[in-house]
Design an enzyme around this catalytic site. Structure first.
Site, PDB file in Angstrom:
ATOM      1  N   SER A   1      59.401  71.257 103.663  1.00  0.00           N
ATOM      2  CA  SER A   1      58.031  70.784 103.864  1.00  0.00           C
ATOM      3  C   SER A   1      57.807  69.547 103.001  1.00  0.00           C
ATOM      4  CB  SER A   1      57.030  71.867 103.444  1.00  0.00           C
ATOM      5  OG  SER A   1      55.713  71.362 103.437  1.00  0.00           O
TER       6      SER A   1
ATOM      7  N   TYR B   1      54.720  77.982  97.411  1.00  0.00           N
ATOM      8  CA  TYR B   1      55.249  77.440  98.663  1.00  0.00           C
ATOM      9  C   TYR B   1      56.011  76.145  98.389  1.00  0.00           C
ATOM     10  CZ  TYR B   1      55.070  75.370 103.384  1.00  0.00           C
ATOM     11  OH  TYR B   1      55.384  74.795 104.594  1.00  0.00           O
TER      12      TYR B   1
END
Length: 268
Positions: free
Chosen positions: A144, A157
């Site tokens: 990401s 995350y």
């Protein structure tokens, strides 16, 4: 110019394939002629995706919880039994987060790391002998932009996505001379249900859409770009809007400037 990898007849295994980015990648790979292996926890949802693909009969739904090592090994055996080889593995399954560090329990920290890092490591280590024996193939990880930048509300995350990026870099260095390619994909904001399923501090899905995701790239556009990039053998693939691309550029040029920018950014 590097030769483009023709997907016609190739076996592409995609995790997290029942919705979102995984579903979009499955559709694009099928359009390119690949035999797609779809993996997620819910068989009925996988079958809905499979029958929506071009030439549905050549694709396969293989149910597995990727955090369960026994189920992962069984899934791998099923894939080889049906297809005999694996040409691409796309580690796409993931879990996002929307919580401040002070509100995030250790149980939630570990749950996110388990899905976004350890499960991908285990699946890749399970499949790697097949790639090495073939002396061909490509292993891709969906990281990401958050794993390159690190922002508020996404600490665990971001950390997990950064960890899988670094692990992939090491893997690439180790297998580079054995015919196996390794790519890392860094999505920015893409329209999926990722924010609905993102965990709050207590480990429960937040259950609503983020504005940035709502205004993000269409999933099919994302998939088209990614598959083309993988076919060209690209190893570092950033796909997103101008803000995310600017952030990645600034992170390379001046980390200090980036940190100042992030402090002022509203990312919830």
């Amino acid at each position: 110019m590097a030769k483009r990898d023709d997907l016609n007849g190739k076996v592409v295994w995609i995790t997290g394939a029942s919705s979102g980015l995984g579903e979009a990648l499955a559709k694009e790979c099928a359009l390119q002629g690949a035999q797609v292996i779809l993996t997620a926890r819910r068989f009925e949802e996988l079958e809905k995706v499979r029958v929506s693909l071009l030439h549905p009969d050549q694709h396969l739904s293989v149910c597995a919880d990727i955090t369960n090592e026994e189920q992962v090994r069984h899934a791998y055996e099923q894939v080889l039994a049906h297809k005999g080889r694996i040409d691409w593995l796309i580690n796409n399954a993931g879990l996002s987060q929307r919580a401040l560090i002070t509100d995030t329990t250790m149980q939630t920290e570990r749950a996110i790391m388990e899905v976004d890092y350890f499960s991908q490591v285990y699946l890749t280590k399970t499949v790697l002998p097949t790639f090495l024996a073939q002396k061909s193939g490509r292993i891709a990880f969906v990281s990401s932009v958050a794993g390159l930048l690190g922002t508020q509300y996404r600490a665990t995350y971001s950390a997990a996505k950064a960890a899988i990026h670094m692990w992939a870099n090491s893997l690439r260095a180790e297998v580079a001379d054995q015919g196996v390619g390794v790519s890392v994909i860094f999505p920015g904001f893409v329209k999926t249900n990722v924010s609905f399923n993102a965990l709050n501090g207590a480990g429960k899905p937040q259950g609503h859409q983020d504005e940035a995701i709502e205004n993000g790239l269409e999933a099919n556009e994302f998939a088209e770009t990614v598959v083309q990039s993988l076919q060209r053998g690209e190893e570092y693939i950033v796909v997103g809007g101008s803000k995310e691309k600017l952030g990645v550029w600034v992170s390379r040029l001046s980390p200090t400037t980036l940190y100042k920018m992030i402090r002022k950014t509203k990312v919830k």
